[in-house]
Design a protein around this motif. Structure first.
Motif, PDB file in Angstrom:
ATOM      1  N   LEU A  27      35.892  51.410  31.205  1.00  0.00           N
ATOM      2  CA  LEU A  27      36.957  50.742  32.716  1.00  0.00           C
ATOM      3  C   LEU A  27      38.784  50.130  31.911  1.00  0.00           C
ATOM      4  O   LEU A  27      39.021  49.464  31.306  1.00  0.00           O
ATOM      5  CB  LEU A  27      36.789  48.711  33.094  1.00  0.00           C
ATOM      6  N   ASN A  28      39.167  50.867  32.813  1.00  0.00           N
ATOM      7  CA  ASN A  28      40.385  51.218  32.142  1.00  0.00           C
ATOM      8  C   ASN A  28      41.686  50.123  32.790  1.00  0.00           C
ATOM      9  O   ASN A  28      41.658  50.859  34.221  1.00  0.00           O
ATOM     10  CB  ASN A  28      41.306  52.441  31.957  1.00  0.00           C
ATOM     11  N   VAL A  29      42.379  49.333  32.705  1.00  0.00           N
ATOM     12  CA  VAL A  29      42.650  48.087  33.036  1.00  0.00           C
ATOM     13  C   VAL A  29      43.991  48.266  32.716  1.00  0.00           C
ATOM     14  O   VAL A  29      45.207  47.490  33.781  1.00  0.00           O
ATOM     15  CB  VAL A  29      42.242  46.554  33.313  1.00  0.00           C
ATOM     16  N   PHE A  30      44.730  49.511  32.530  1.00  0.00           N
ATOM     17  CA  PHE A  30      46.546  49.807  32.743  1.00  0.00           C
ATOM     18  C   PHE A  30      47.053  48.472  32.225  1.00  0.00           C
ATOM     19  O   PHE A  30      46.626  48.012  30.761  1.00  0.00           O
ATOM     20  CB  PHE A  30      46.715  50.183  34.043  1.00  0.00           C
ATOM     21  N   GLY A  31      47.984  48.249  32.770  1.00  0.00           N
ATOM     22  CA  GLY A  31      48.940  46.969  32.541  1.00  0.00           C
ATOM     23  C   GLY A  31      48.306  45.657  32.791  1.00  0.00           C
ATOM     24  O   GLY A  31      49.125  44.811  32.465  1.00  0.00           O
ATOM     25  N   ASP A  32      47.254  45.788  33.679  1.00  0.00           N
ATOM     26  CA  ASP A  32      46.323  44.845  33.643  1.00  0.00           C
ATOM     27  C   ASP A  32      46.212  43.878  31.960  1.00  0.00           C
ATOM     28  O   ASP A  32      45.211  44.220  31.145  1.00  0.00           O
ATOM     29  CB  ASP A  32      45.125  44.612  34.082  1.00  0.00           C
ATOM     30  N   GLN A  33      46.455  42.234  31.358  1.00  0.00           N
ATOM     31  CA  GLN A  33      45.867  42.120  30.751  1.00  0.00           C
ATOM     32  C   GLN A  33      45.061  41.208  30.240  1.00  0.00           C
ATOM     33  O   GLN A  33      44.951  39.995  30.038  1.00  0.00           O
ATOM     34  CB  GLN A  33      47.486  40.481  30.032  1.00  0.00           C
ATOM     35  N   LEU A  34      43.677  41.708  30.944  1.00  0.00           N
ATOM     36  CA  LEU A  34      42.617  41.132  31.043  1.00  0.00           C
ATOM     37  C   LEU A  34      41.972  41.409  29.367  1.00  0.00           C
ATOM     38  O   LEU A  34      42.438  41.825  28.677  1.00  0.00           O
ATOM     39  CB  LEU A  34      41.806  41.971  32.025  1.00  0.00           C
ATOM     40  N   THR A  35      41.472  39.966  29.188  1.00  0.00           N
ATOM     41  CA  THR A  35      40.859  39.996  27.360  1.00  0.00           C
ATOM     42  C   THR A  35      39.364  39.675  27.616  1.00  0.00           C
ATOM     43  O   THR A  35      38.512  40.142  28.500  1.00  0.00           O
ATOM     44  CB  THR A  35      41.342  38.197  27.070  1.00  0.00           C
ATOM     45  N   MET A  36      38.991  39.776  27.208  1.00  0.00           N
ATOM     46  CA  MET A  36      37.643  40.031  26.632  1.00  0.00           C
ATOM     47  C   MET A  36      37.125  38.590  27.332  1.00  0.00           C
ATOM     48  O   MET A  36      36.217  39.133  28.297  1.00  0.00           O
ATOM     49  CB  MET A  36      36.992  40.519  25.094  1.00  0.00           C
ATOM     50  N   PRO A  37      37.382  37.407  26.598  1.00  0.00           N
ATOM     51  CA  PRO A  37      37.316  36.189  27.271  1.00  0.00           C
ATOM     52  C   PRO A  37      36.857  35.984  28.606  1.00  0.00           C
ATOM     53  O   PRO A  37      36.397  35.991  29.087  1.00  0.00           O
ATOM     54  CB  PRO A  37      37.523  34.616  26.338  1.00  0.00           C
ATOM     55  N   GLN A  38      38.414  36.596  29.464  1.00  0.00           N
ATOM     56  CA  GLN A  38      38.567  36.967  30.554  1.00  0.00           C
ATOM     57  C   GLN A  38      37.305  37.929  31.828  1.00  0.00           C
ATOM     58  O   GLN A  38      36.843  37.396  32.788  1.00  0.00           O
ATOM     59  CB  GLN A  38      39.646  36.950  31.213  1.00  0.00           C
ATOM     60  N   LEU A  39      37.241  38.330  31.198  1.00  0.00           N
ATOM     61  CA  LEU A  39      35.859  39.326  31.615  1.00  0.00           C
ATOM     62  C   LEU A  39      34.349  39.190  31.963  1.00  0.00           C
ATOM     63  O   LEU A  39      34.196  38.603  32.301  1.00  0.00           O
ATOM     64  CB  LEU A  39      36.459  40.498  30.663  1.00  0.00           C
ATOM     65  N   LYS A  40      34.228  38.050  30.061  1.00  0.00           N
ATOM     66  CA  LYS A  40      32.878  37.691  30.102  1.00  0.00           C
ATOM     67  C   LYS A  40      33.162  36.377  31.426  1.00  0.00           C
ATOM     68  O   LYS A  40      32.121  36.271  31.677  1.00  0.00           O
ATOM     69  CB  LYS A  40      33.175  37.332  28.814  1.00  0.00           C
ATOM     70  N   ASP A  41      34.450  35.740  32.031  1.00  0.00           N
ATOM     71  CA  ASP A  41      34.071  34.672  32.196  1.00  0.00           C
ATOM     72  C   ASP A  41      34.087  34.971  33.805  1.00  0.00           C
ATOM     73  O   ASP A  41      33.258  34.741  34.840  1.00  0.00           O
ATOM     74  CB  ASP A  41      34.840  33.359  32.145  1.00  0.00           C
ATOM     75  N   ASN A  42      34.700  35.977  34.111  1.00  0.00           N
ATOM     76  CA  ASN A  42      34.994  37.109  35.400  1.00  0.00           C
ATOM     77  C   ASN A  42      33.535  37.424  35.211  1.00  0.00           C
ATOM     78  O   ASN A  42      33.062  36.960  36.864  1.00  0.00           O
ATOM     79  CB  ASN A  42      35.751  37.722  35.465  1.00  0.00           C
ATOM     80  N   LEU A  43      32.745  38.042  35.491  1.00  0.00           N
ATOM     81  CA  LEU A  43      31.525  38.465  34.954  1.00  0.00           C
ATOM     82  C   LEU A  43      30.580  37.601  35.125  1.00  0.00           C
ATOM     83  O   LEU A  43      29.359  37.079  36.319  1.00  0.00           O
ATOM     84  CB  LEU A  43      30.666  38.986  34.010  1.00  0.00           C
ATOM     85  N   GLN A  44      30.025  36.048  34.505  1.00  0.00           N
ATOM     86  CA  GLN A  44      29.899  34.885  34.656  1.00  0.00           C
ATOM     87  C   GLN A  44      29.718  34.258  36.051  1.00  0.00           C
ATOM     88  O   GLN A  44      28.454  33.793  36.554  1.00  0.00           O
ATOM     89  CB  GLN A  44      29.915  33.814  33.119  1.00  0.00           C
ATOM     90  N   ALA A  45      31.316  34.250  36.331  1.00  0.00           N
ATOM     91  CA  ALA A  45      31.473  33.532  37.423  1.00  0.00           C
ATOM     92  C   ALA A  45      30.891  34.699  38.797  1.00  0.00           C
ATOM     93  O   ALA A  45      29.639  34.152  39.738  1.00  0.00           O
ATOM     94  CB  ALA A  45      32.705  33.501  37.790  1.00  0.00           C
ATOM     95  N   SER A  46      30.633  35.946  39.276  1.00  0.00           N
ATOM     96  CA  SER A  46      29.795  36.475  39.954  1.00  0.00           C
ATOM     97  C   SER A  46      28.331  36.207  39.415  1.00  0.00           C
ATOM     98  O   SER A  46      28.074  35.942  41.367  1.00  0.00           O
ATOM     99  CB  SER A  46      30.079  37.593  39.731  1.00  0.00           C
ATOM    100  N   PHE A  47      27.545  36.304  38.417  1.00  0.00           N
ATOM    101  CA  PHE A  47      26.668  35.986  38.653  1.00  0.00           C
ATOM    102  C   PHE A  47      26.485  34.726  39.514  1.00  0.00           C
ATOM    103  O   PHE A  47      25.013  34.389  40.036  1.00  0.00           O
ATOM    104  CB  PHE A  47      26.384  36.349  36.719  1.00  0.00           C
ATOM    105  N   ASP A  48      26.681  33.818  38.438  1.00  0.00           N
ATOM    106  CA  ASP A  48      26.657  32.527  39.347  1.00  0.00           C
ATOM    107  C   ASP A  48      26.782  32.362  40.499  1.00  0.00           C
ATOM    108  O   ASP A  48      26.199  31.883  41.582  1.00  0.00           O
ATOM    109  CB  ASP A  48      27.662  31.371  38.779  1.00  0.00           C
TER     110      ASP A  48
END
Length: 86
Positions: A27-48
């Motif tokens: 997953l290439n996020v290019f200029g997006d400053q997405l961090t590993m903790p943010q991705l983890k939070d996004n995944l958890q929010a989607s599962f929730d």
């Protein structure tokens, strides 16, 4: 560690702007400053969010390309849930 949302087995890693897994997920996020903790939070929010809909099925994550950009999506074929995680 963040478990790969595609294979659900190996840990995700990140180099520069690319998240990747030994299963081949990239997953290439290019200029997006997405961090590993943010991705983890996004995944958890989607599962929730999916669970809150009342569906008991396991959604599936996949990388999709749209307009030259990668997107991590979560979909459930049983309830038609779809969300862009990253």
């Amino acid at each position: 560690a963040v478990t790969c949302p595609v294979c659900l087995q190996a840990a995700l890693r990140k180099h520069a702007t690319t998240f990747f897994c030994e299963c081949g997920m990239r997953l290439n996020v290019f200029g997006d400053q997405l961090t590993m903790p943010q991705l983890k939070d996004n995944l958890q929010a989607s599962f929730d969010d999916h669970s809150a809909s009342g569906c008991a099925s396991q959604p599936i994550c996949a990388i999709q390309e749209c307009g030259g950009y990668d997107m991590l999506t979560m979909v459930c074929s049983d309830c038609d849930y779809m969300n862009i995680v990253a």
